[in-house]
Design an enzyme around this catalytic site. Structure first.
Site, mmCIF file in Angstrom:
data_model
loop_
_atom_site.group_PDB
_atom_site.id
_atom_site.type_symbol
_atom_site.label_atom_id
_atom_site.label_comp_id
_atom_site.label_asym_id
_atom_site.label_seq_id
_atom_site.Cartn_x
_atom_site.Cartn_y
_atom_site.Cartn_z
ATOM 1 N N GLY A 203 0.821 -1.207 0.000
ATOM 2 C CA GLY A 203 0.000 0.000 0.000
ATOM 3 C C GLY A 203 0.853 1.255 0.000
ATOM 4 O O GLY A 203 2.005 1.250 -0.434
ATOM 5 N N SER A 204 0.291 2.319 0.522
ATOM 6 C CA SER A 204 0.946 3.628 0.471
ATOM 7 C C SER A 204 2.092 3.715 1.477
ATOM 8 O O SER A 204 2.135 2.993 2.473
ATOM 9 C CB SER A 204 -0.067 4.731 0.770
ATOM 10 O OG SER A 204 -0.455 4.696 2.142
ATOM 11 N N ALA A 205 3.010 4.644 1.201
ATOM 12 C CA ALA A 205 4.129 4.870 2.118
ATOM 13 C C ALA A 205 3.632 5.353 3.473
ATOM 14 O O ALA A 205 4.156 4.946 4.517
ATOM 15 C CB ALA A 205 5.104 5.875 1.513
ATOM 16 N N ALA A 207 0.805 4.685 5.059
ATOM 17 C CA ALA A 207 0.282 3.575 5.853
ATOM 18 C C ALA A 207 1.403 2.623 6.261
ATOM 19 O O ALA A 207 1.421 2.121 7.399
ATOM 20 C CB ALA A 207 -0.794 2.837 5.067
ATOM 21 N N GLY A 208 2.344 2.362 5.360
ATOM 22 C CA GLY A 208 3.444 1.465 5.673
ATOM 23 C C GLY A 208 4.328 1.996 6.790
ATOM 24 O O GLY A 208 4.760 1.238 7.666
ATOM 25 N N GLU A 226 5.693 -3.183 1.208
ATOM 26 C CA GLU A 226 5.855 -2.774 -0.189
ATOM 27 C C GLU A 226 5.010 -1.522 -0.362
ATOM 28 O O GLU A 226 3.784 -1.580 -0.303
ATOM 29 C CB GLU A 226 5.414 -3.894 -1.127
ATOM 30 C CG GLU A 226 5.882 -3.684 -2.558
ATOM 31 C CD GLU A 226 5.023 -2.713 -3.344
ATOM 32 O OE1 GLU A 226 5.444 -1.551 -3.498
ATOM 33 O OE2 GLU A 226 3.946 -3.109 -3.789
ATOM 34 N N CYS A 260 2.160 0.582 -8.394
ATOM 35 C CA CYS A 260 3.270 1.099 -7.589
ATOM 36 C C CYS A 260 4.532 1.242 -8.427
ATOM 37 O O CYS A 260 5.410 2.033 -8.097
ATOM 38 C CB CYS A 260 3.512 0.212 -6.383
ATOM 39 S SG CYS A 260 3.730 -1.525 -6.779
#
Length: 466
Positions: A203-205, A207-208, A226, A260
């Site tokens: 997902g998004s940076a 959220a990561g 990722e 991505c």
């Protein structure tokens, strides 16, 4: 209540109640020991049956993916094919990367390396590939002997439900792999749950990073992230202008730019700028944007929802207001539906280009004087997922490969369309050095070293009295 809407029409695709995190994790924990105790051959056979179930339901599965994501029907079919192929690739990868090793010695016994599953793993999936990407975590996790609680994106829950139903139909016990429908709150609760042994996230940076921060004080939990990229595609001298343009279009606008690995920045050396820009614009003007099942199959469908479309339009206008020059204006033909035409904008003269992932069909073009400047600009990002060089000679690619800060470095190929038979992941804000795809086996099981003898045999050395 979680409701999924069809991006292309606004019609309802699916609705269902959010799941209970505690019940899901508790069920997975209860099922884990028996699943891990199954012979590896049994787990592999059940996953092969799952592939056959998907194969039989491929048309219905592809139609659901197309409806729920808005991607063209042809592209949804390729996603289903990837789901099927993942099983054999994962079996091969598990054997290659986690195989048992033994070294026998008559006097010292046997030195062995075996692998164990972690336990209960949480898989958090994205909306752009709602079947293929979570499946890329789930299948190797199950082969290794883990149980899985899978939370699909709240924007594509129906695809997640369908995927797990196929696994259950194949005979994989319901407690071994579960789908947990929910929104951000359920996702946060799942990540923070004490009885989860690891989190596999795509997902998004933003959220990561939140997941990484939440679990930073607990090193016992495996975390594989990722998180996308601000990916550059670099063009240097080449006589193949038409081929270069096609490669750029494929990189930037496949899946409406919602990959991505999509190219976000087109970096062109000055001598190639005019030819490349003209060729790319001509191709972009020909792109068909339409609903997934249109009679003339589109290259692009809509983006995932109206909020995303609005943010991308705002981003395009913001780049213009900062000094960007429109090469192809992004337009939105329907106010109530998230269709966008591809946008291309020259941002060479911007004093500061925002280093963010604009997740949609928006390509920034940057003119540079030479190859060295192109490499420097390509690396001018906190991300590091995918990059590609178009043109040049083998020695140019060797230089580019050595200097590029990315987990995927291609030559005369798109930035996207990565092979499941290779590792997939990046560095910086793109990942935490745990690449997925073929290397997923590495984070789904951990190595255990042992030295073994069939009976005790020992002798005393120095330091003991008679």
């Amino acid at each position: 209540m979680i409701v999924s809407l069809e991006p292309a029409t606004g019609d309802e695709v699916w609705r269902g109640e959010a799941g209970d995190v505690d019940i899901a994790v508790g069920t997975a924990r209860e099922a884990w020991f028996a699943w891990a105790a199954e012979p590896l051959a049994v787990r592999m056979e059940l996953l092969r049956r799952f592939a056959n179930v998907v194969r039989k339901q491929a048309d219905a599965f592809a139609e659901l993916i197309a409806r729920e994501t808005g991607k063209p029907r042809w592209e949804a079919s390729t996603e289903v094919e990837a789901v099927i192929a993942k099983v054999e690739i994962s079996i091969q990868a598990y054997a290659e990367r986690t195989g048992m090793k033994k070294l026998d010695s008559a006097l010292q016994g046997t030195a062995a390396v075996r692998h164990k599953p972690h336990g209960v793993l949480a898989v958090l999936g994205p909306y752009n590939f709602p079947a293929h990407l979570p499946n890329g975590h789930i299948v190797p996790a199950l082969i290794a002997g883990n149980t899985v609680v899978f939370k699909p994106s709240e924007k594509t829950p129906a695809t997640g439900v369908f995927l797990v139903a196929c696994m259950h139909e194949a005979g994989i016990p319901e407690g071994v792999v579960q789908v947990l429908v929910g929104g951000p709150e359920e996702g946060k609760a799942l990540v923070a749950h004490d009885d989860i042994d690891g989190v596999l996230f795509t997902g998004s940076a933003r959220a990561g990073i939140a997941i990484n921060r939440k679990l930073a004080s607990n090193p016992g939990k495996i975390v594989a992230l990722e998180m996308g990229g601000n990916n550059p595609i670099v063009v240097i001298k080449t006589p193949k202008v038409e081929d270069a343009a096609i490669t750029i279009i494929q990189s930037a606008f496949t899946t409406a730019g919602q990959r991505c690995t999509a190219a976000r920045r087109l970096i062109i050396v000055e001598e190639m700028y005019d030819e490349i820009v003209e060729a790319v614009k001509k191709l972009a003007d020909r792109i068909i944007v339409d609903e997934p099942f249109a009679e003339t199959q589109p290259f692009m469908g809509p983006v995932i929802d109206n909020q995303t479309a609005e943010l991308l339009m705002e981003s395009f206008l913001a780049l213009l207001s900062r000094g960007g020059k429109a090469i192809k204006h992004m337009t939105r033909p329907h106010d109530n539906l998230p269709f966008l035409s591809p946008g291309i904008i020259d941002t060479t003269d911007l004093e500061e280009r925002p280093d963010i992932e604009l997740f949609g069909p928006l390509l920034q073009v940057i003119k540079v004087p030479d190859f060295d400047a192109a490499i420097a600009e390509a690396n001018n990002t906190r991300f590091g997922l995918s990059t590609s060089l178009i043109g040049g000679q083998p020695e140019d690619f060797e230089k580019f490969w050595a200097a590029a800060r990315a987990g995927i470095v291609n030559w005369n190929r798109p930035t996207n369309g990565a092979s499941s038979a290779q590792p997939f992941g990046g560095i910086g804000l793109s990942g935490n050095h745990r690449p997925a795809a073929y290397y997923a086996a590495d984070y789904c099981a951990y190595p255990v070293a042992s030295t073994e003898m069939t009976s005790p045999r020992a002798s005393l050395g120095v330091g003991f009295s008679e």
